[in-house]
Design a protein around this motif. Structure first.
Motif, PDB file in Angstrom:
ATOM      1  N   VAL A  38       0.853  -1.178   0.000  1.00 44.73           N
ATOM      2  CA  VAL A  38       0.000   0.000   0.000  1.00 44.73           C
ATOM      3  C   VAL A  38       0.894   1.235   0.000  1.00 44.73           C
ATOM      4  CG1 VAL A  38      -1.736   1.316   1.271  1.00 44.73           C
ATOM      5  CG2 VAL A  38      -1.869  -1.184   1.204  1.00 44.73           C
ATOM      6  N   SER A  97      -3.311   5.614   1.463  1.00 51.46           N
ATOM      7  CA  SER A  97      -4.665   5.245   1.896  1.00 51.46           C
ATOM      8  C   SER A  97      -5.261   6.416   2.647  1.00 51.46           C
ATOM      9  CB  SER A  97      -4.623   3.997   2.789  1.00 51.46           C
ATOM     10  OG  SER A  97      -5.928   3.617   3.178  1.00 51.46           O
ATOM     11  N   PHE A 112      -1.612   1.462  -4.547  1.00 46.93           N
ATOM     12  CA  PHE A 112      -0.695   0.398  -4.151  1.00 46.93           C
ATOM     13  C   PHE A 112       0.181  -0.017  -5.328  1.00 46.93           C
ATOM     14  CE2 PHE A 112      -4.770  -1.551  -5.278  1.00 46.93           C
ATOM     15  CZ  PHE A 112      -4.418  -2.531  -6.196  1.00 46.93           C
TER      16      PHE A 112
END
Length: 283
Positions: A65, A68, A76
């Motif tokens: 990742v 986020s 990602f």
């Protein structure tokens, strides 16, 4: 709805926009939670903190990742590629902007066609309706090849050059398709505009080269475990004035060869298509 191939900082980037009739919070779950991804993403996804695992029946790859920011941005790395989902409020629900930074542009058409199917499955999942993948996989790839200009040949000095994606076909398979068990210069390696002459090199399953009255022709197949299979065709011209005709003939030839890798054998030789392409390459 839009799909584009862009080049950003020298890298090929596929960009998709889809308006989804659902709020960003709901779409966020669909693009981040493994149980939801299972309904539309091309691989099974497992998440362990920032580490990701992508599982296919015959392969497991990894990623991480990169960003986020619920419920706005999820990005990602997948192998060498980077995928980014941005969710923007829209009067009809949510605007999904999805980008895929590719390691190699030659696979952009097949990736665009594949993501079209995946995003259609995502919409079906959000709408709680069944989804049936399209039966035609070749047609969308051919459309994107033309739209993105990935079917175009170029002239490097006196050398005509094409590089074409062959998806993930094994080298032995594409070699067998080209040669069809023939010795010497196989029929499928040449065409009515480029008659065969003496064989120069034959190194299965990678290289076939031969001389022609029009110059030296070389087929070379390559396979990269991350990017797939490609063919590079070069034609070192005996006469530079033949360049537009060589470009048109090989362009049509490689369209036939690509279709044949999907079992679509097209006959007879498409002289009308060559004439159309000749006008294109002369312009």
């Amino acid at each position: 709805m839009s799909t584009e191939l862009r080049r950003i900082d020298g890298k090929p980037v596929l960009r998709f926009e889809r308006v989804l009739g659902h709020p960003p919070d709901l779409v966020w779950r669909a693009v981040t939670e493994p149980a939801e991804l299972a309904h539309w993403f091309p691989a099974a996804v497992a998440v362990d903190g920032k580490e990701l695992t992508f599982s296919f029946p015959d392969q497991v790859t990894t990623g991480e990742v990169l960003e986020s920011d619920p419920p706005r941005v999820f990005a990602f790395r997948w192998n060498t590629d980077v995928l980014r989902f941005e969710l923007l409020p829209h009067e009809r629900g949510c605007l999904l902007v999805f980008t895929h930074v590719l390691g190699d542009e030659h696979g952009a058409a097949r990736n665009a066609a594949g993501w079209d199917t995946c995003l259609a499955a995502l919409e079906a999942r959000l709408d709680d309706r069944p989804f049936e993948p399209p039966a035609d996989v070749l047609g969308p790839m051919e459309r994107y090849l033309r739209e993105f200009g990935l079917d175009e040949g170029r002239l490097d000095g006196d050398v005509v050059r094409f590089v074409r994606d062959l998806v993930w076909r094994p080298l032995d398979e594409v070699w067998a398709l080209l040669t069809e068990g023939e010795e010497g210069v196989p029929t499928r390696a040449t065409n009515p505009h480029v008659p065969a002459g003496p064989l120069v090199e034959r190194t299965p399953p990678r290289v076939l080269a031969f001389d022609s009255p029009t110059g030296r022709v070389r087929w070379e197949f390559r396979h990269d475990p991350d990017e797939g299979t490609t063919v590079e065709l070069t034609h070192a011209l005996a006469d530079p004035a033949f360049a537009p005709q060589a470009l048109a003939a090989w362009h049509a030839h490689l369209e036939l060869f690509f279709a044949a890798t999907f079992g679509d054998v097209r006959c007879p030789w498409p002289e009308d298509r060559v004439a159309e392409l000749l006008d294109h390459y002369r312009s």
